[in-house]
Write a protein that holds these residues in place. Structure first.
Motif, PDB file in Angstrom:
ATOM      1  N   ARG A  64       0.841  -1.197   0.000  1.00 54.28           N
ATOM      2  CA  ARG A  64       0.000   0.000   0.000  1.00 54.28           C
ATOM      3  C   ARG A  64       0.876   1.246   0.000  1.00 54.28           C
ATOM      4  O   ARG A  64       2.023   1.207   0.448  1.00 54.28           O
ATOM      5  N   LYS A  65       0.338   2.346  -0.445  1.00 54.56           N
ATOM      6  CA  LYS A  65       1.124   3.575  -0.530  1.00 54.56           C
ATOM      7  C   LYS A  65       1.632   4.031   0.837  1.00 54.56           C
ATOM      8  O   LYS A  65       2.784   4.423   0.983  1.00 54.56           O
ATOM      9  N   ALA A  66       0.795   3.966   1.854  1.00 60.85           N
ATOM     10  CA  ALA A  66       1.168   4.452   3.187  1.00 60.85           C
ATOM     11  C   ALA A  66       2.162   3.537   3.890  1.00 60.85           C
ATOM     12  O   ALA A  66       3.038   4.004   4.615  1.00 60.85           O
ATOM     13  N   ALA A  67       2.020   2.232   3.687  1.00 59.07           N
ATOM     14  CA  ALA A  67       2.904   1.251   4.345  1.00 59.07           C
ATOM     15  C   ALA A  67       2.664  -0.116   3.741  1.00 59.07           C
ATOM     16  O   ALA A  67       1.622  -0.367   3.124  1.00 59.07           O
ATOM     17  N   MET A  68       3.622  -0.990   3.943  1.00 60.42           N
ATOM     18  CA  MET A  68       3.456  -2.386   3.537  1.00 60.42           C
ATOM     19  C   MET A  68       2.541  -3.048   4.562  1.00 60.42           C
ATOM     20  O   MET A  68       2.783  -2.942   5.767  1.00 60.42           O
ATOM     21  N   SER A  69       1.498  -3.698   4.109  1.00 60.36           N
ATOM     22  CA  SER A  69       0.584  -4.424   4.989  1.00 60.36           C
ATOM     23  C   SER A  69       0.947  -5.904   4.939  1.00 60.36           C
ATOM     24  O   SER A  69       0.946  -6.502   3.856  1.00 60.36           O
ATOM     25  N   ILE A  70       1.271  -6.459   6.090  1.00 61.17           N
ATOM     26  CA  ILE A  70       1.619  -7.876   6.182  1.00 61.17           C
ATOM     27  C   ILE A  70       0.545  -8.536   7.044  1.00 61.17           C
ATOM     28  O   ILE A  70       0.361  -8.167   8.203  1.00 61.17           O
ATOM     29  N   TYR A  71      -0.199  -9.471   6.454  1.00 60.37           N
ATOM     30  CA  TYR A  71      -1.332 -10.085   7.121  1.00 60.37           C
ATOM     31  C   TYR A  71      -0.892 -11.305   7.928  1.00 60.37           C
ATOM     32  O   TYR A  71      -0.211 -12.179   7.408  1.00 60.37           O
ATOM     33  N   LEU A  72      -1.290 -11.336   9.189  1.00 67.87           N
ATOM     34  CA  LEU A  72      -0.955 -12.451  10.077  1.00 67.87           C
ATOM     35  C   LEU A  72      -2.242 -13.144  10.486  1.00 67.87           C
ATOM     36  O   LEU A  72      -3.054 -12.591  11.234  1.00 67.87           O
ATOM     37  N   ALA A  73      -2.439 -14.354   9.998  1.00 72.98           N
ATOM     38  CA  ALA A  73      -3.680 -15.091  10.215  1.00 72.98           C
ATOM     39  C   ALA A  73      -3.982 -15.322  11.687  1.00 72.98           C
ATOM     40  O   ALA A  73      -5.142 -15.360  12.090  1.00 72.98           O
ATOM     41  N   ILE A 124      -4.775 -24.504  13.609  1.00 70.01           N
ATOM     42  CA  ILE A 124      -4.773 -24.277  15.054  1.00 70.01           C
ATOM     43  C   ILE A 124      -5.636 -23.081  15.433  1.00 70.01           C
ATOM     44  O   ILE A 124      -6.206 -23.018  16.499  1.00 70.01           O
ATOM     45  N   THR A 125      -5.768 -22.146  14.531  1.00 68.88           N
ATOM     46  CA  THR A 125      -6.505 -20.922  14.830  1.00 68.88           C
ATOM     47  C   THR A 125      -7.899 -20.941  14.208  1.00 68.88           C
ATOM     48  O   THR A 125      -8.098 -21.467  13.146  1.00 68.88           O
ATOM     49  N   ALA A 126      -8.818 -20.353  14.901  1.00 69.13           N
ATOM     50  CA  ALA A 126     -10.166 -20.142  14.357  1.00 69.13           C
ATOM     51  C   ALA A 126     -10.246 -18.706  13.853  1.00 69.13           C
ATOM     52  O   ALA A 126     -11.289 -18.090  13.862  1.00 69.13           O
ATOM     53  N   ASN A 127      -9.094 -18.157  13.466  1.00 67.05           N
ATOM     54  CA  ASN A 127      -8.941 -16.801  12.967  1.00 67.05           C
ATOM     55  C   ASN A 127      -9.173 -15.753  14.041  1.00 67.05           C
ATOM     56  O   ASN A 127     -10.038 -14.891  13.888  1.00 67.05           O
ATOM     57  N   PRO A 128      -8.401 -15.780  15.123  1.00 65.91           N
ATOM     58  CA  PRO A 128      -8.573 -14.781  16.160  1.00 65.91           C
ATOM     59  C   PRO A 128      -8.238 -13.376  15.710  1.00 65.91           C
ATOM     60  O   PRO A 128      -8.630 -12.408  16.335  1.00 65.91           O
ATOM     61  N   ALA A 129      -7.540 -13.244  14.594  1.00 62.49           N
ATOM     62  CA  ALA A 129      -7.199 -11.916  14.102  1.00 62.49           C
ATOM     63  C   ALA A 129      -8.443 -11.115  13.762  1.00 62.49           C
ATOM     64  O   ALA A 129      -8.437  -9.901  13.812  1.00 62.49           O
ATOM     65  N   ARG A 130      -9.526 -11.782  13.428  1.00 63.81           N
ATOM     66  CA  ARG A 130     -10.725 -11.062  12.997  1.00 63.81           C
ATOM     67  C   ARG A 130     -11.888 -11.185  13.958  1.00 63.81           C
ATOM     68  O   ARG A 130     -12.951 -10.672  13.717  1.00 63.81           O
ATOM     69  N   GLU A 131     -11.726 -11.913  15.028  1.00 66.11           N
ATOM     70  CA  GLU A 131     -12.838 -12.092  15.968  1.00 66.11           C
ATOM     71  C   GLU A 131     -12.951 -10.919  16.897  1.00 66.11           C
ATOM     72  O   GLU A 131     -12.053 -10.193  17.152  1.00 66.11           O
TER      73      GLU A 131
END
Length: 131
Positions: A64-73, A124-131
């Motif tokens: 992204r222009k503002a910063a690199m977005s690195i997604y962590l599941a 292992i995760t039920a996607n806690p990043a988005r809960e």
């Protein structure tokens, strides 16, 4: 894949995208898939407590222009200790934002991405990043 980053600005973000592309390809052993500007490697299935479910990249980034977005599941909190040694960054619930990879410890970043990827593909995760 070079054409994917041709329009990325600033130039440092384009440079960092090439670095992350190589790093994530090496970590995952997979070829990237680009979808709506997100460069993803592998997939995992998530299910929210609400019952909503879907598939998402197991490792991913977006220049992204503002910063690199690195997604962590598995979410930022799962990596708090390691991220303290990363260098300059900000974060959201499941996203790490880096303006300049050259100012960061790439070994720390590699470890965070590896752990997140392995957690995602192991289910292992039920996607806690988005809960």
């Amino acid at each position: 894949m070079d054409e994917t980053f041709a329009d990325v600005t600033p130039a440092a973000r384009r440079r960092d995208a090439v670095t992350l592309l190589a790093m994530m390809r090496e970590i995952t052993g997979r070829d990237p898939v680009v979808d709506r500007g997100i460069v993803g490697f592998g997939t995992y299935h998530y299910r929210y407590a609400s019952g909503r479910e879907g598939d998402a990249p197991a490792a991913a980034f977006a220049p992204r222009k503002a910063a690199m977005s690195i997604y962590l599941a598995d979410g930022i909190d799962a990596h708090a200790e390691a991220l303290a040694g990363l260098g300059p960054h900000t974060s959201g619930v499941g996203c790490l934002y880096v303006k300049d990879l050259e100012a960061c410890d790439l070994d720390v970043l590699r470890g965070v991405i590896e752990r997140s990827y392995r957690t995602a593909i192991a289910g292992i995760t039920a996607n806690p990043a988005r809960e």
